[in-house]
Scaffold this motif. Sequence first.
Motif, short mmCIF file in Angstrom:
data_model
loop_
_atom_site.label_atom_id
_atom_site.label_comp_id
_atom_site.label_asym_id
_atom_site.label_seq_id
_atom_site.Cartn_x
_atom_site.Cartn_y
_atom_site.Cartn_z
N THR A 49 0.85 -1.19 0.00
CA THR A 49 0.00 0.00 0.00
C THR A 49 0.88 1.24 0.00
OG1 THR A 49 -1.81 -1.09 1.20
CG2 THR A 49 -1.75 1.30 1.28
N ILE A 50 0.58 2.17 -0.90
CA ILE A 50 1.28 3.46 -0.93
C ILE A 50 0.22 4.54 -0.76
CG2 ILE A 50 2.72 5.05 -2.25
CD1 ILE A 50 3.83 2.64 -3.76
N ASN A 51 0.15 5.12 0.42
CA ASN A 51 -0.81 6.20 0.69
C ASN A 51 -0.22 7.32 1.54
OD1 ASN A 51 -0.67 4.96 3.17
ND2 ASN A 51 -2.78 4.23 3.17
N SER A 52 1.10 7.28 1.73
CA SER A 52 1.80 8.30 2.51
C SER A 52 3.28 8.20 2.14
CB SER A 52 1.62 8.06 4.01
OG SER A 52 2.20 6.82 4.39
N VAL A 53 4.04 9.20 2.53
CA VAL A 53 5.47 9.15 2.25
C VAL A 53 6.15 7.98 2.97
CG1 VAL A 53 7.65 10.41 2.42
CG2 VAL A 53 5.58 11.61 1.71
N PRO A 54 5.85 7.72 4.25
CA PRO A 54 6.45 6.54 4.89
C PRO A 54 6.11 5.22 4.18
CG PRO A 54 5.59 8.01 6.57
CD PRO A 54 5.12 8.54 5.25
N SER A 55 4.86 5.09 3.71
CA SER A 55 4.51 3.85 3.01
C SER A 55 5.20 3.76 1.65
CB SER A 55 2.99 3.73 2.84
OG SER A 55 2.47 4.77 2.03
N LEU A 56 5.47 4.91 1.01
CA LEU A 56 6.26 4.92 -0.22
C LEU A 56 7.68 4.46 0.06
CD1 LEU A 56 6.96 5.63 -3.16
CD2 LEU A 56 7.18 8.03 -2.44
N GLU A 57 8.25 4.95 1.14
CA GLU A 57 9.61 4.55 1.51
C GLU A 57 9.68 3.05 1.80
OE1 GLU A 57 10.29 7.20 4.75
OE2 GLU A 57 10.90 8.88 3.46
N LEU A 58 8.63 2.51 2.42
CA LEU A 58 8.59 1.07 2.67
C LEU A 58 8.55 0.30 1.35
CD1 LEU A 58 8.32 -1.43 4.44
CD2 LEU A 58 5.85 -1.01 4.54
N ALA A 59 7.71 0.77 0.42
CA ALA A 59 7.62 0.11 -0.89
C ALA A 59 8.97 0.12 -1.59
CB ALA A 59 6.56 0.79 -1.74
N GLU A 60 9.71 1.20 -1.44
CA GLU A 60 11.03 1.31 -2.08
C GLU A 60 12.04 0.35 -1.47
OE1 GLU A 60 11.07 5.93 -3.66
OE2 GLU A 60 11.37 5.54 -1.52
N THR A 61 11.83 -0.05 -0.20
CA THR A 61 12.72 -1.06 0.39
C THR A 61 12.41 -2.45 -0.14
OG1 THR A 61 11.31 -1.51 2.32
CG2 THR A 61 12.89 0.31 2.50
N LEU A 62 11.16 -2.67 -0.55
CA LEU A 62 10.76 -3.97 -1.06
C LEU A 62 11.02 -4.12 -2.56
CD1 LEU A 62 7.29 -4.22 0.72
CD2 LEU A 62 9.39 -5.41 1.38
N ILE A 63 10.90 -3.01 -3.28
CA ILE A 63 11.01 -3.02 -4.74
C ILE A 63 12.15 -2.09 -5.15
CG2 ILE A 63 9.84 -2.50 -6.91
CD1 ILE A 63 7.20 -3.13 -5.44
N ASP A 64 13.21 -2.66 -5.63
CA ASP A 64 14.39 -1.89 -6.04
C ASP A 64 14.07 -1.16 -7.34
OD1 ASP A 64 16.85 -0.87 -6.71
OD2 ASP A 64 17.94 -2.74 -6.37
N THR A 65 14.13 0.16 -7.32
CA THR A 65 13.77 0.95 -8.51
C THR A 65 14.98 1.32 -9.37
OG1 THR A 65 13.89 3.01 -7.23
CG2 THR A 65 11.76 1.90 -7.33
N ALA A 66 16.14 0.79 -9.05
CA ALA A 66 17.32 1.08 -9.88
C ALA A 66 17.11 0.57 -11.30
CB ALA A 66 18.55 0.42 -9.27
N ALA A 67 17.72 1.25 -12.26
CA ALA A 67 17.51 0.92 -13.66
C ALA A 67 17.90 -0.52 -13.99
CB ALA A 67 18.31 1.89 -14.54
N ASP A 68 18.94 -1.03 -13.32
CA ASP A 68 19.41 -2.39 -13.62
C ASP A 68 18.80 -3.43 -12.70
OD1 ASP A 68 20.69 -1.53 -11.34
OD2 ASP A 68 22.68 -2.23 -11.93
N ALA A 69 17.86 -3.04 -11.84
CA ALA A 69 17.22 -4.00 -10.95
C ALA A 69 16.17 -4.81 -11.71
CB ALA A 69 16.56 -3.27 -9.78
#
Length: 217
Positions: A49-69
């Motif tokens: 769930t992404i509904n706040s900045v903290p939840s966005l940060e959590l999503a980014e720890t689970l899903i690597d957004t780097a170009a080569d990921a």
Amino acid sequence: QSQLASITAALEGVITSEELALISSTLADLQADIDEILENNAFVRQNSTINSVPSLELAETLIDTAADAPNVILDGSLTIDVDVDTFTAAQLDRVNAVTAKLANILSNVTLENDQATTTFSFPNLVFVDRSFNVINNSVEIPLLSSITGNAVLNYKGAINQTVFPSISVIEGNISVHKAASLLDLTGINVEGSISSIGSGTGELWLTDASTVNVATA
């Protein structure tokens, strides 16, 4: 690999050696295919769930957004609910960096956004297992081919193969906004009914659509 050995051992004496060799080869090929899928795609087993900045940060720890990921198979639901008071433009870009990594979502998807100028982008999403719900925003999903549940498209823009250029089948029902500007389901096999939101099942009332083609619905 140990499971393959166990299956092979269990089959000894039941079938011929030639048949056993063929089964062993087939199982080995299947294992290789599974290994390739896991190597080329990350696997996340939980709802997101992404509904706040903290939840966005959590999503980014689970899903690597780097170009080569690697792209991600999400074994869980995805809910995104953003508004102008919560997210800056830069943070919305980060949300789209997360969605850009999703290849398959194995549960319900709900996308909600009160910023009409913002579009959720899923450039690599191919498959949604269960429902797909879009509320008050537009989406870019060029590769999505199949939705196994219902599709709720609760926004006022166009609904056609320009928006969903690769989709071939929706196994459930479709519900659309009464003020959708255009509805054209040409080329999409809809196995359920089509309705306008707030109407009865199979009842379609569109006030602003310039074109209406429900194809196989």
